[in-house]
Design a protein around this motif. Structure first.
Motif, PDB file in Angstrom:
ATOM      1  N   ALA A   1       0.930  -1.163  -0.092  1.00 40.67           N
ATOM      2  CA  ALA A   1       0.067   0.114   0.055  1.00 40.67           C
ATOM      3  C   ALA A   1       0.837   1.123  -0.092  1.00 40.67           C
ATOM      4  CB  ALA A   1      -0.882  -0.005   1.180  1.00 40.67           C
ATOM      5  N   PHE A   2       1.891   1.323   0.855  1.00 38.74           N
ATOM      6  CA  PHE A   2       2.783   2.663   0.926  1.00 38.74           C
ATOM      7  C   PHE A   2       3.521   2.519  -0.479  1.00 38.74           C
ATOM      8  CE2 PHE A   2       6.821   4.674   1.935  1.00 38.74           C
ATOM      9  CZ  PHE A   2       6.224   5.666   2.832  1.00 38.74           C
ATOM     10  N   GLU A   3       4.137   1.689  -1.044  1.00 40.31           N
ATOM     11  CA  GLU A   3       4.815   1.670  -2.313  1.00 40.31           C
ATOM     12  C   GLU A   3       3.735   2.307  -3.429  1.00 40.31           C
ATOM     13  OE1 GLU A   3       7.278  -1.223  -5.016  1.00 40.31           O
ATOM     14  OE2 GLU A   3       5.247  -1.976  -4.442  1.00 40.31           O
ATOM     15  N   ASP A   4       2.513   2.044  -3.410  1.00 44.48           N
ATOM     16  CA  ASP A   4       1.634   2.368  -4.231  1.00 44.48           C
ATOM     17  C   ASP A   4       1.335   3.543  -4.180  1.00 44.48           C
ATOM     18  OD1 ASP A   4      -0.279   1.687  -6.620  1.00 44.48           O
ATOM     19  OD2 ASP A   4      -1.968   2.186  -5.109  1.00 44.48           O
ATOM     20  N   ILE A   5       1.123   4.037  -3.092  1.00 45.99           N
ATOM     21  CA  ILE A   5       0.630   5.634  -2.557  1.00 45.99           C
ATOM     22  C   ILE A   5       1.873   6.282  -2.889  1.00 45.99           C
ATOM     23  CG2 ILE A   5       0.232   7.176  -1.067  1.00 45.99           C
ATOM     24  CD1 ILE A   5      -1.216   4.643   0.530  1.00 45.99           C
ATOM     25  N   SER A   6       3.131   5.814  -2.660  1.00 43.55           N
ATOM     26  CA  SER A   6       4.456   6.565  -3.038  1.00 43.55           C
ATOM     27  C   SER A   6       4.379   7.109  -4.472  1.00 43.55           C
ATOM     28  CB  SER A   6       5.524   6.101  -2.462  1.00 43.55           C
ATOM     29  OG  SER A   6       5.535   5.904  -0.880  1.00 43.55           O
ATOM     30  N   LYS A   7       4.382   5.803  -5.281  1.00 42.46           N
ATOM     31  CA  LYS A   7       4.547   5.718  -6.661  1.00 42.46           C
ATOM     32  C   LYS A   7       3.862   6.742  -7.357  1.00 42.46           C
ATOM     33  CE  LYS A   7       7.236   1.653  -7.237  1.00 42.46           C
ATOM     34  NZ  LYS A   7       7.274   0.294  -8.047  1.00 42.46           N
TER      35      LYS A   7
ATOM     36  N   MET B   1       2.528   9.292  -5.811  1.00 43.29           N
ATOM     37  CA  MET B   1       2.731  10.766  -5.659  1.00 43.29           C
ATOM     38  C   MET B   1       4.178  11.046  -6.497  1.00 43.29           C
ATOM     39  SD  MET B   1       1.969  10.652  -1.586  1.00 43.29           S
ATOM     40  CE  MET B   1       2.805  12.281  -1.501  1.00 43.29           C
ATOM     41  N   GLY B   2       4.589  10.141  -7.307  1.00 44.97           N
ATOM     42  CA  GLY B   2       6.026  10.614  -7.950  1.00 44.97           C
ATOM     43  C   GLY B   2       7.150  10.051  -7.234  1.00 44.97           C
ATOM     44  N   ILE B   3       6.911   9.557  -6.190  1.00 46.14           N
ATOM     45  CA  ILE B   3       8.271   9.009  -5.368  1.00 46.14           C
ATOM     46  C   ILE B   3       8.644   7.535  -5.718  1.00 46.14           C
ATOM     47  CG2 ILE B   3       9.163   8.934  -2.968  1.00 46.14           C
ATOM     48  CD1 ILE B   3       6.847  10.881  -2.237  1.00 46.14           C
ATOM     49  N   TYR B   4       9.865   7.459  -6.013  1.00 49.42           N
ATOM     50  CA  TYR B   4      10.268   6.133  -6.327  1.00 49.42           C
ATOM     51  C   TYR B   4      10.543   5.480  -4.852  1.00 49.42           C
ATOM     52  CZ  TYR B   4      12.848   1.984  -7.506  1.00 49.42           C
ATOM     53  OH  TYR B   4      13.141   0.764  -7.635  1.00 49.42           O
ATOM     54  N   CYS B   5       9.731   4.156  -4.865  1.00 43.78           N
ATOM     55  CA  CYS B   5       9.728   3.489  -3.739  1.00 43.78           C
ATOM     56  C   CYS B   5       9.680   2.001  -4.099  1.00 43.78           C
ATOM     57  CB  CYS B   5       8.286   3.557  -2.858  1.00 43.78           C
ATOM     58  SG  CYS B   5       8.000   2.637  -1.289  1.00 43.78           S
ATOM     59  N   ARG B   6      10.464   1.162  -3.125  1.00 40.66           N
ATOM     60  CA  ARG B   6      10.401  -0.168  -3.229  1.00 40.66           C
ATOM     61  C   ARG B   6      10.335  -0.995  -2.100  1.00 40.66           C
ATOM     62  NH1 ARG B   6      15.862   1.065  -3.503  1.00 40.66           N
ATOM     63  NH2 ARG B   6      17.135  -0.335  -2.480  1.00 40.66           N
ATOM     64  N   ILE B   7       9.728  -2.423  -2.324  1.00 42.76           N
ATOM     65  CA  ILE B   7       9.535  -3.211  -0.922  1.00 42.76           C
ATOM     66  C   ILE B   7      10.969  -3.958  -0.724  1.00 42.76           C
ATOM     67  CG2 ILE B   7       8.307  -5.051  -0.294  1.00 42.76           C
ATOM     68  CD1 ILE B   7       6.006  -4.095  -1.675  1.00 42.76           C
ATOM     69  N   ILE B   8      11.084  -4.148   0.522  1.00 45.52           N
ATOM     70  CA  ILE B   8      12.313  -4.966   0.652  1.00 45.52           C
ATOM     71  C   ILE B   8      11.798  -6.058   1.684  1.00 45.52           C
ATOM     72  CG2 ILE B   8      14.376  -5.203   2.227  1.00 45.52           C
ATOM     73  CD1 ILE B   8      14.944  -3.236  -0.027  1.00 45.52           C
TER      74      ILE B   8
ATOM     75  N   TRP C   1       9.354  -4.040   4.331  1.00 45.69           N
ATOM     76  CA  TRP C   1       9.587  -2.601   4.807  1.00 45.69           C
ATOM     77  C   TRP C   1       9.805  -2.084   3.457  1.00 45.69           C
ATOM     78  CZ3 TRP C   1      12.880  -5.869   6.516  1.00 45.69           C
ATOM     79  CH2 TRP C   1      14.364  -5.634   6.095  1.00 45.69           C
ATOM     80  N   ASN C   2       9.740  -0.708   3.390  1.00 47.82           N
ATOM     81  CA  ASN C   2       9.923  -0.043   1.976  1.00 47.82           C
ATOM     82  C   ASN C   2      11.375   0.760   2.146  1.00 47.82           C
ATOM     83  OD1 ASN C   2       6.969   0.169   2.726  1.00 47.82           O
ATOM     84  ND2 ASN C   2       7.127  -0.171   0.718  1.00 47.82           N
ATOM     85  N   VAL C   3      11.865   1.188   0.995  1.00 50.09           N
ATOM     86  CA  VAL C   3      12.888   2.204   0.948  1.00 50.09           C
ATOM     87  C   VAL C   3      12.531   2.917  -0.149  1.00 50.09           C
ATOM     88  CG1 VAL C   3      15.419   2.248   0.027  1.00 50.09           C
ATOM     89  CG2 VAL C   3      14.761   0.323   1.303  1.00 50.09           C
ATOM     90  N   LEU C   4      12.786   4.414   0.127  1.00 49.14           N
ATOM     91  CA  LEU C   4      12.282   5.386  -0.707  1.00 49.14           C
ATOM     92  C   LEU C   4      13.757   6.009  -1.350  1.00 49.14           C
ATOM     93  CD1 LEU C   4       9.769   7.766   1.498  1.00 49.14           C
ATOM     94  CD2 LEU C   4       9.520   6.102  -0.619  1.00 49.14           C
ATOM     95  N   ASP C   5      13.825   6.478  -2.637  1.00 49.22           N
ATOM     96  CA  ASP C   5      14.910   6.987  -2.902  1.00 49.22           C
ATOM     97  C   ASP C   5      14.796   8.745  -3.000  1.00 49.22           C
ATOM     98  OD1 ASP C   5      16.444   5.268  -3.790  1.00 49.22           O
ATOM     99  OD2 ASP C   5      15.633   5.027  -5.763  1.00 49.22           O
ATOM    100  N   THR C   6      15.634   9.280  -1.889  1.00 48.60           N
ATOM    101  CA  THR C   6      15.275  10.708  -2.008  1.00 48.60           C
ATOM    102  C   THR C   6      16.715  11.336  -2.387  1.00 48.60           C
ATOM    103  OG1 THR C   6      16.631  10.788   0.513  1.00 48.60           O
ATOM    104  CG2 THR C   6      14.324  10.004   0.221  1.00 48.60           C
TER     105      THR C   6
END
Length: 93
Positions: free
Chosen positions: A23-29, A31-38, A57-62
């Motif tokens: 869910a967090f990955e989907d919402i982040s993407k 919003m245009g934020i690259y996110c992946r699941i670990i 959990w998730n990792v965001l590229d910032t």
């Protein structure tokens, strides 16, 4: 429908780490934020044989680099009235 899929946390308000991370990955993407699941392991659950609990959990590229976000543990600790921000914005260092 399973709590390990994003539908559970988003629509039903229940979920385990896999569904919450999805869910967090989907919402982040969206919003245009690259996110992946670990997919990994968390704390030792059996001292005698070293067994660990599987966890997602998730990792965001910032702009400041990769940041680990564990929404599941954040929710869990919030519900226990502990600092739920301990699992947000964690670096890989």
């Amino acid at each position: 429908i399973s709590s390990s899929e994003k539908y559970g946390p988003i629509i039903l308000g229940i979920g385990i780490c896999a569904g919450i991370s999805e869910a967090f990955e989907d919402i982040s993407k969206k919003m245009g934020i690259y996110c992946r699941i670990i997919n990994g392991n968390t704390r030792v659950i059996n001292e005698s044989n070293g067994a660990r609990l599987g966890h997602c959990w998730n990792v965001l590229d910032t702009p400041q680099g990769e940041k680990h976000i564990d929404v599941t543990y954040g929710i869990f600790n919030r519900d226990k009235k502990q600092n739920s921000l301990d699992f947000f914005n964690i670096t890989t260092d």
